[in-house]
Scaffold this motif. Structure first.
Motif, short mmCIF file in Angstrom:
data_model
loop_
_atom_site.label_atom_id
_atom_site.label_comp_id
_atom_site.label_asym_id
_atom_site.label_seq_id
_atom_site.Cartn_x
_atom_site.Cartn_y
_atom_site.Cartn_z
N THR B 28 0.83 -1.22 0.00
CA THR B 28 0.00 0.00 0.00
C THR B 28 0.86 1.26 0.00
OG1 THR B 28 -0.18 -0.37 2.37
CG2 THR B 28 -2.12 -0.86 1.05
N LEU B 31 2.42 1.62 -3.43
CA LEU B 31 1.41 2.11 -4.39
C LEU B 31 1.28 3.62 -4.26
CD1 LEU B 31 -1.02 1.81 -6.37
CD2 LEU B 31 -2.45 1.33 -4.39
N SER B 34 4.46 5.30 -5.57
CA SER B 34 4.69 5.18 -7.02
C SER B 34 3.77 6.10 -7.84
CB SER B 34 4.48 3.74 -7.48
OG SER B 34 3.13 3.38 -7.30
N PRO B 38 -4.06 1.55 -9.30
CA PRO B 38 -3.84 0.19 -8.78
C PRO B 38 -3.57 -0.84 -9.88
CG PRO B 38 -5.66 1.22 -7.64
CD PRO B 38 -5.27 2.16 -8.74
N PHE B 41 -0.07 -0.26 -11.25
CA PHE B 41 0.87 -0.65 -10.21
C PHE B 41 1.05 -2.17 -10.21
CE2 PHE B 41 1.50 -2.05 -5.76
CZ PHE B 41 2.72 -1.44 -5.50
N LYS B 42 -0.07 -2.89 -10.32
CA LYS B 42 -0.05 -4.36 -10.33
C LYS B 42 0.78 -4.87 -11.52
CE LYS B 42 -3.28 -8.22 -10.32
NZ LYS B 42 -3.51 -8.62 -11.69
#
Lengths: 222, 91
Positions: B28, B31, B34, B38, B41-42
Motif C-alpha cells: 500500500t 502504491l 509510485s 492500482p 501498479f499491479k
C-alpha cells in the motif's frame, strides 16, 4: 610515396568496424538486460548485424589468401554481407522510430519479422542481379540510401527537439549524414567509379569511430 | 499539466521508493509512493518480480513486503547512464 592498396585498406577498415560494432553491441546489450528498452534492443542488434556483415568480409579476404577465387563462395559472401548490412540499416532506423512504434502500438515482433524478410529478399535479388551482370541495379544501395536519408531527417528532428540542442544529438545527426553520403558514394563506386571506394572506407571508419566514442563516453562507468 | 512519466522513469520511482524505505516496503505504501493507478501498479510489480528486479516476501508478522534484488540495485546505480544513453542516441 607510401601507397596503400584499396583492398588492404578495405581489409583494415573491415577489422576496425568488426571490433567497434561488437564493442557497441556488448555495451548496449548490457544496458538492454537492465532495462528491456526496445530502442536499446534495436540499437544493440543493429551493431551486431553490422559486426557480422563486416566479419563476413574479413573471412572472405582471408579465404582469398589461402584458397583460389570461387564464385559460389563469392555469392554466398555477397548474400550474407548484404543481408546483414540491410538488416543493420533497418534496425538502426527502428531504434530511432521506437517511440513512434510504441505510440502506435505496433508489435516489435511483427517489425522484426518484416525487416528480416525484406533484408533476405534484398540480398537474394541482388545476388541474382549480380550473377546476371545487370548494371546500375542494386536493391541494397537503393533501400539503404532511402533508409539513411530517413534516419538523417529523424535524427535532425530529434536534435532540434532535444533540450538545449543537445550537443551529442548534433554529432549523431552528422554521423547519420555521413552514413547517407557513404551509401551514395558506395553506389557510385560500385556502378561507375570503383576508384572512389577509398572515400567510402574513410567515411565508414569516421562513422563507426564516432559511434564508438559516443558509446564509450556514456558507458565508461558501466 | 504534469508530463506523463516514461516507463523507465516509473520503474526508477518504484525501485527508489523501496530503496529509500530501507529496502522493505508494504504494497500500500509503495502504491502511494509510485503514484500509479492500482491496475498499472499491479502490472509494473508483476513485471519487476518476473524480471528479478524485486522480490515479494513476508515480514515477521506475516505481512507482504517488497524488497530490491541485485538487479534492482544495479538498475538504480546505472539509471543515469541508461537515461543518457537513450537521450543521446534518440532511442
Amino acid at each position: 610515396m607510401f601507397y596503400l592498396d584499396n583492398h588492404v585498406l578495405g581489409f583494415f577498415v573491415n577489422i576496425i568496424v568488426v571490433i567497434v560494432s561488437f564493442f557497441i553491441f556488448l555495451r548496449s546489450k548490457k544496458l538492454f538486460k537492465l532495462t528491456f528498452h526496445k530502442g536499446i534492443h534495436f540499437f544493440s542488434k543493429a551493431f551486431f548485424s553490422y559486426g557480422i556483415a563486416f566479419f563476413v568480409n574479413v573471412m572472405f579476404f582471408l579465404f582469398l589468401i589461402f584458397v583460389e577465387f570461387n564464385i559460389t563462395v563469392y555469392l554466398v559472401r555477397n548474400f550474407l554481407n548484404e543481408y546483414f548490412l540491410a538488416l543493420a540499416g533497418f534496425l538502426l532506423l527502428c531504434s530511432l522510430l521506437n517511440k513512434w512504434f510504441h505510440k502506435k502500438k505496433i508489435h516489435i515482433g511483427f517489425i522484426a519479422v518484416i525487416i528480416h524478410l525484406i533484408s533476405g529478399i534484398i540480398a537474394f535479388f541482388d545476388v541474382i542481379i549480380e550473377s546476371f551482370h545487370i548494371p546500375f541495379v542494386s536493391f541494397l544501395f537503393i533501400t539503404q540510401i532511402i533508409v539513411s536519408i530517413t534516419a538523417m531527417f529523424i535524427s535532425f528532428r530529434k536534435y532540434k527537439q532535444s533540450k538545449n540542442n543537445h550537443s551529442f544529438m548534433q554529432i549523431y545527426f552528422i554521423t547519420m549524414v555521413l552514413n547517407c553520403i557513404a551509401w551514395i558514394i558506395n553506389y557510385i563506386a560500385a556502378m561507375i567509379f570503383p576508384e572512389i571506394r577509398i572515400y567510402v572506407n574513410i567515411i565508414t571508419v569516421i562513422m563507426f569511430v564516432s559511434f564508438f566514442i559516443g558509446v564509450l563516453k556514456i558507458t565508461k562507468d558501466l | 499539466m504534469a508530463k506523463k512519466r516514461e516507463r523507465l522513469e516509473v520503474i526508477h520511482d518504484i525501485l527508489k521508493a523501496i530503496q529509500d524505505n530501507r529496502n522493505s516496503i508494504k504494497p500500500t505504501r509503495l502504491l502511494y509512493a509510485s503514484n500509479l493507478s492500482p491496475q498499472m501498479f499491479k502490472d509494473y510489480i508483476e513485471e519487476l518480480i518476473e524480471k528479478e528486479f524485486i522480490r515479494e516476501q513476508e515480514d515477521k508478522k506475516g505481512k507482504k513486503m517488497f524488497s530490491l534484488r541485485d538487479k534492482g540495485f544495479e538498475f538504480l546505480e546505472k539509471y543515469k547512464i541508461i537515461v543518457q544513453f537513450i537521450d543521446n542516441f534518440g532511442l
